[in-house]
Motif scaffolding. Structure first.
Motif, mmCIF file in Angstrom:
data_model
loop_
_atom_site.group_PDB
_atom_site.id
_atom_site.type_symbol
_atom_site.label_atom_id
_atom_site.label_comp_id
_atom_site.label_asym_id
_atom_site.label_seq_id
_atom_site.Cartn_x
_atom_site.Cartn_y
_atom_site.Cartn_z
ATOM 1 N N PHE A 11 0.824 -1.216 0.000
ATOM 2 C CA PHE A 11 0.000 0.000 0.000
ATOM 3 C C PHE A 11 0.856 1.263 0.000
ATOM 4 N N PRO A 12 1.837 1.413 0.897
ATOM 5 C CA PRO A 12 2.662 2.632 0.814
ATOM 6 C C PRO A 12 3.456 2.718 -0.479
ATOM 7 N N LEU A 13 3.940 1.592 -0.970
ATOM 8 C CA LEU A 13 4.665 1.604 -2.239
ATOM 9 C C LEU A 13 3.744 2.032 -3.376
ATOM 10 N N GLY A 14 2.547 1.493 -3.422
ATOM 11 C CA GLY A 14 1.578 1.871 -4.447
ATOM 12 C C GLY A 14 1.177 3.324 -4.353
ATOM 13 N N TYR A 15 1.042 3.826 -3.127
ATOM 14 C CA TYR A 15 0.688 5.233 -2.942
ATOM 15 C C TYR A 15 1.811 6.146 -3.425
ATOM 16 N N LEU A 16 3.044 5.790 -3.112
ATOM 17 C CA LEU A 16 4.176 6.588 -3.577
ATOM 18 C C LEU A 16 4.290 6.574 -5.095
ATOM 19 N N ILE A 17 4.056 5.415 -5.696
ATOM 20 C CA ILE A 17 4.095 5.326 -7.157
ATOM 21 C C ILE A 17 2.946 6.117 -7.760
ATOM 22 N N PHE A 18 1.777 6.079 -7.130
ATOM 23 C CA PHE A 18 0.624 6.827 -7.631
ATOM 24 C C PHE A 18 0.884 8.330 -7.594
ATOM 25 N N LYS A 19 1.524 8.820 -6.536
ATOM 26 C CA LYS A 19 1.792 10.243 -6.394
ATOM 27 C C LYS A 19 2.971 10.713 -7.245
ATOM 28 N N SER A 20 3.879 9.824 -7.590
ATOM 29 C CA SER A 20 5.048 10.224 -8.370
ATOM 30 C C SER A 20 4.686 10.306 -9.850
ATOM 31 N N ALA A 21 5.545 10.959 -10.584
ATOM 32 C CA ALA A 21 5.344 11.056 -12.029
ATOM 33 C C ALA A 21 6.358 10.205 -12.774
ATOM 34 N N ILE A 22 7.058 9.364 -12.054
ATOM 35 C CA ILE A 22 8.134 8.575 -12.650
ATOM 36 C C ILE A 22 7.615 7.265 -13.226
ATOM 37 N N ILE A 23 6.717 6.625 -12.501
ATOM 38 C CA ILE A 23 6.148 5.339 -12.905
ATOM 39 C C ILE A 23 4.649 5.566 -13.130
ATOM 40 N N PRO A 24 4.027 4.900 -14.097
ATOM 41 C CA PRO A 24 2.595 5.125 -14.377
ATOM 42 C C PRO A 24 1.694 4.884 -13.164
ATOM 43 N N LYS A 25 0.651 5.684 -13.076
ATOM 44 C CA LYS A 25 -0.269 5.643 -11.936
ATOM 45 C C LYS A 25 -1.030 4.332 -11.834
ATOM 46 N N PHE A 26 -1.313 3.689 -12.964
ATOM 47 C CA PHE A 26 -2.090 2.446 -12.898
ATOM 48 C C PHE A 26 -1.319 1.343 -12.170
ATOM 49 N N LEU A 27 0.008 1.390 -12.219
ATOM 50 C CA LEU A 27 0.788 0.402 -11.461
ATOM 51 C C LEU A 27 0.659 0.657 -9.963
ATOM 52 N N GLY A 28 0.596 1.920 -9.576
ATOM 53 C CA GLY A 28 0.374 2.240 -8.163
ATOM 54 C C GLY A 28 -0.983 1.779 -7.685
ATOM 55 N N ILE A 29 -1.998 1.955 -8.530
ATOM 56 C CA ILE A 29 -3.340 1.502 -8.174
ATOM 57 C C ILE A 29 -3.376 -0.012 -8.034
ATOM 58 N N LEU A 30 -2.718 -0.713 -8.960
ATOM 59 C CA LEU A 30 -2.671 -2.174 -8.870
ATOM 60 C C LEU A 30 -1.959 -2.635 -7.602
ATOM 61 N N LEU A 31 -0.903 -1.932 -7.211
ATOM 62 C CA LEU A 31 -0.197 -2.309 -5.990
ATOM 63 C C LEU A 31 -1.048 -2.068 -4.751
ATOM 64 N N MET A 32 -1.801 -0.969 -4.729
ATOM 65 C CA MET A 32 -2.683 -0.729 -3.584
ATOM 66 C C MET A 32 -3.805 -1.768 -3.532
ATOM 67 N N LEU A 33 -4.333 -2.145 -4.692
ATOM 68 C CA LEU A 33 -5.325 -3.224 -4.727
ATOM 69 C C LEU A 33 -4.688 -4.553 -4.330
ATOM 70 N N GLY A 34 -3.417 -4.715 -4.658
ATOM 71 C CA GLY A 34 -2.697 -5.926 -4.271
ATOM 72 C C GLY A 34 -2.580 -6.064 -2.771
ATOM 73 N N CYS A 35 -2.430 -4.948 -2.075
ATOM 74 C CA CYS A 35 -2.405 -4.978 -0.615
ATOM 75 C C CYS A 35 -3.703 -5.561 -0.081
ATOM 76 N N VAL A 36 -4.807 -5.095 -0.615
ATOM 77 C CA VAL A 36 -6.121 -5.586 -0.185
ATOM 78 C C VAL A 36 -6.293 -7.057 -0.549
ATOM 79 N N SER A 37 -5.776 -7.446 -1.710
ATOM 80 C CA SER A 37 -5.955 -8.840 -2.136
ATOM 81 C C SER A 37 -5.154 -9.804 -1.266
ATOM 82 N N TYR A 38 -3.959 -9.412 -0.837
ATOM 83 C CA TYR A 38 -3.212 -10.268 0.084
ATOM 84 C C TYR A 38 -3.951 -10.428 1.408
ATOM 85 N N LEU A 39 -4.550 -9.334 1.892
ATOM 86 C CA LEU A 39 -5.296 -9.426 3.146
ATOM 87 C C LEU A 39 -6.554 -10.277 2.993
ATOM 88 N N ILE A 40 -7.218 -10.182 1.850
ATOM 89 C CA ILE A 40 -8.395 -11.022 1.603
ATOM 90 C C ILE A 40 -8.004 -12.494 1.558
#
Length: 88
Positions: A11-40
């Motif tokens: 989640f923090p990694l995805g949030y940092l990627i989402f806020k940065s302009a270096i890596i595409p935002k959709f990868l950050g969103i997928l990482l934040m969703l990945g946090c939820v999927s591991y918990l599920i």
């Protein structure tokens, strides 16, 4: 139990990627969703004895897989380009 912490760092990694302009935002969103999927997945395995037999765990883990592999491939192929403005 390790799976909880394995997912929580996404989640923090995805949030940092989402806020940065270096890596595409959709990868950050997928990482934040990945946090939820591991918990599920952790809760599914902990609460239901036949959760692994249902076959939905591979679909639940899909955002985490796409986000992690996608980020690695993006950094490997495209690299992290510095878009910073130089101060004179």
């Amino acid at each position: 139990m390790v799976q909880v912490f394995w997912g929580l760092w996404l989640f923090p990694l995805g949030y940092l990627i989402f806020k940065s302009a270096i890596i595409p935002k959709f990868l950050g969103i997928l990482l934040m969703l990945g946090c939820v999927s591991y918990l599920i997945n952790f809760l599914g395995n902990a609460l239901f004895s036949n959760y692994a037999d249902l076959g939905i765990s591979s679909f639940v883990r899909l955002p985490a897989t796409l986000g992690e592999i996608g980020t690695c491939l993006w950094l490997l192929i495209m690299g992290a380009k510095n878009n910073a403005i130089s101060v004179e």
